[in-house]
Scaffold this active site. Structure first.
Site, short mmCIF file in Angstrom:
data_model
loop_
_atom_site.label_atom_id
_atom_site.label_comp_id
_atom_site.label_asym_id
_atom_site.label_seq_id
_atom_site.Cartn_x
_atom_site.Cartn_y
_atom_site.Cartn_z
N GLU A 145 1.06 -1.18 0.33
CA GLU A 145 -0.11 -0.16 -0.05
C GLU A 145 0.99 1.23 0.13
O GLU A 145 2.08 1.10 0.61
CB GLU A 145 -0.86 -0.27 1.44
CG GLU A 145 -1.73 1.12 1.50
CD GLU A 145 -3.02 1.48 0.56
OE1 GLU A 145 -2.51 1.76 -0.41
OE2 GLU A 145 -3.95 1.28 1.18
N ASP A 146 0.29 2.32 -0.46
CA ASP A 146 1.05 3.50 -0.41
C ASP A 146 1.21 4.23 0.83
O ASP A 146 2.24 4.49 1.37
CB ASP A 146 0.86 4.67 -1.50
CG ASP A 146 -0.95 4.90 -1.38
OD1 ASP A 146 -1.63 4.39 -0.60
OD2 ASP A 146 -1.30 5.86 -2.06
N ILE A 147 0.09 4.34 1.59
CA ILE A 147 -0.22 5.31 2.82
C ILE A 147 -1.04 4.79 3.70
O ILE A 147 -2.25 4.37 3.11
CB ILE A 147 -0.13 6.59 2.42
CG1 ILE A 147 -0.20 7.64 3.81
CG2 ILE A 147 -1.30 7.21 1.81
CD1 ILE A 147 0.04 8.94 3.41
N ASP A 156 -3.33 6.26 6.43
CA ASP A 156 -3.78 7.72 7.06
C ASP A 156 -4.66 7.56 8.33
O ASP A 156 -4.14 6.84 9.40
CB ASP A 156 -4.69 8.42 6.19
CG ASP A 156 -5.00 9.82 6.28
OD1 ASP A 156 -4.84 10.07 7.70
OD2 ASP A 156 -5.65 10.54 5.77
N THR A 175 -9.27 2.07 5.67
CA THR A 175 -8.93 1.32 4.22
C THR A 175 -8.17 -0.19 4.68
O THR A 175 -9.05 -1.11 4.16
CB THR A 175 -8.10 2.05 3.18
OG1 THR A 175 -8.79 3.40 3.18
CG2 THR A 175 -8.01 1.41 1.84
N LYS A 199 0.07 15.72 7.02
CA LYS A 199 -0.11 16.73 5.85
C LYS A 199 -0.49 15.85 4.71
O LYS A 199 -0.03 14.58 4.64
CB LYS A 199 1.18 17.33 5.74
CG LYS A 199 1.66 18.22 6.63
CD LYS A 199 3.05 18.94 6.40
CE LYS A 199 3.50 19.80 7.48
NZ LYS A 199 4.74 20.30 7.19
N PHE A 200 -1.13 16.82 3.55
CA PHE A 200 -1.48 15.46 2.45
C PHE A 200 -0.21 15.74 1.50
O PHE A 200 0.32 16.93 1.18
CB PHE A 200 -2.78 16.20 1.84
CG PHE A 200 -3.29 15.36 0.93
CD1 PHE A 200 -4.31 14.42 1.52
CD2 PHE A 200 -2.96 15.45 -0.37
CE1 PHE A 200 -4.72 13.60 0.38
CE2 PHE A 200 -3.84 14.50 -1.40
CZ PHE A 200 -4.61 13.46 -0.92
N VAL A 201 0.26 14.52 1.23
CA VAL A 201 1.50 14.34 0.38
C VAL A 201 0.86 13.74 -0.82
O VAL A 201 0.08 12.98 -1.10
CB VAL A 201 2.61 13.49 0.95
CG1 VAL A 201 3.01 14.49 2.11
CG2 VAL A 201 2.05 12.28 1.46
N ASP A 240 -1.78 10.47 -5.19
CA ASP A 240 -2.44 11.33 -6.08
C ASP A 240 -3.08 12.66 -5.16
O ASP A 240 -3.54 12.13 -3.97
CB ASP A 240 -3.16 10.67 -7.06
CG ASP A 240 -4.55 10.26 -6.40
OD1 ASP A 240 -4.50 9.62 -5.22
OD2 ASP A 240 -5.61 10.50 -6.81
N ARG A 278 0.71 11.79 -9.75
CA ARG A 278 1.23 10.47 -9.76
C ARG A 278 2.60 10.51 -10.60
O ARG A 278 3.38 9.62 -10.61
CB ARG A 278 0.18 9.45 -10.42
CG ARG A 278 -1.01 9.07 -9.49
CD ARG A 278 -1.69 7.89 -10.02
NE ARG A 278 -3.08 7.96 -9.51
CZ ARG A 278 -3.55 7.62 -8.25
NH1 ARG A 278 -2.92 7.26 -7.34
NH2 ARG A 278 -5.08 7.45 -8.16
#
Ligand code: IMP
Length: 218
Positions: A134-136, A138, A142, A186-188, A194, A200
């Site tokens: 997975e990427d992240i 939060d 999910t 923070k939103f990265v 994305d 991306r």
């Protein structure tokens, strides 16, 4: 930037790097604030994660399950490093790949509702050692939902590798088995992460600017 035995911890005070110090696509030059994790550092950390995954899971056939779309760069690079270990060791194991597509975000907010919108028939995971990539993480909702879903298919073992974990009060307390970096709330974007499908196509992980948020708002 501090290190712990389990991951690289990026502190809340971390300023990152000026965009001009790195190569950034011109179309994003006003949409980003800072470079947060340069591409080379992502690669070096991923190489080490590959070693840890092989040490823990390398005894049996692994099914590597990529969570699309955000996980695809980390997945591809992680598997390249695992393949290099397999090529250069006396002990190696076969690895197969699978893909699943989930969606939970609109703009920079989790919708709280996780949809599986693509991927193979998950019954192929029954009895297998599954590595979810997975990427992240939060809030962790999910991943918790995905793990619940996979349980129904009775895999032999499930481990999760996430490139990033966010330090957030909204966390449900879930922590993956393998983590690249722990990042502030923070939103990265970048390296396949994305904002409404944009960014991306950026190598480094960066913090999005208010201009960027406004420009690519859904
Ligand atoms: P969670 O359910 O809140 O853990 O959200 C996980 C998913 O939200 C990730 O797989 C990403 O797709 C998305 N996400 C959360 N934070 C970010 C971010 O900072 N940038 C890009 N995507 C994010």
């Amino acid at each position: 930037m501090a290190t712990s035995s389990s991951c690289v911890v990026i502190s809340d005070e971390e300023q990152g790097y000026d965009l001009d110090l790195f190569c950034i696509p011109k179309h994003y030059s006003s949409d980003l604030e800072r470079v947060y994790i340069p591409h080379g550092l992502i690669q070096d950390r991923t190489e080490r994660l590959a070693r840890e995954i092989m040490n823990e899971m390398g005894g049996h056939h692994i099914v590597a399950l990529c969570v699309l779309k955000g996980g695809y760069k980390f997945f591809a690079d992680l598997l390249d490093y695992i393949k290099a270990l397999n090529r250069n060791s006396d002990r190696s194991i076969p690895m197969t790949v699978d893909f699943i597509r989930l969606k939970s975000y609109c703009n920079d907010q989790s919708t709280g509702e996780i949809k599986v919108i693509g991927g193979d028939d998950l019954s192929t995971l029954t009895g297998k050692n599954v590595l979810i990539v997975e990427d992240i993480i939060d809030t962790g909702k999910t991943m918790k939902t995905l793990l619940e879903l996979l349980k129904q298919y009775n895999p032999k073992m499930v481990k999760v590798a996430s490139l990033l974990v966010k330090r957030t009060p909204r966390s449900v307390g879930y922590r993956p088995d393998f983590v690249g970096f722990e990042v502030p709330d923070k939103f990265v974007v970048g390296y396949a992460l994305d904002y409404n499908e944009y960014f991306r196509d950026l190598n480094h992980i960066c913090v999005i600017s208010d201009t960027g948020k406004e420009k690519y708002k859904a």
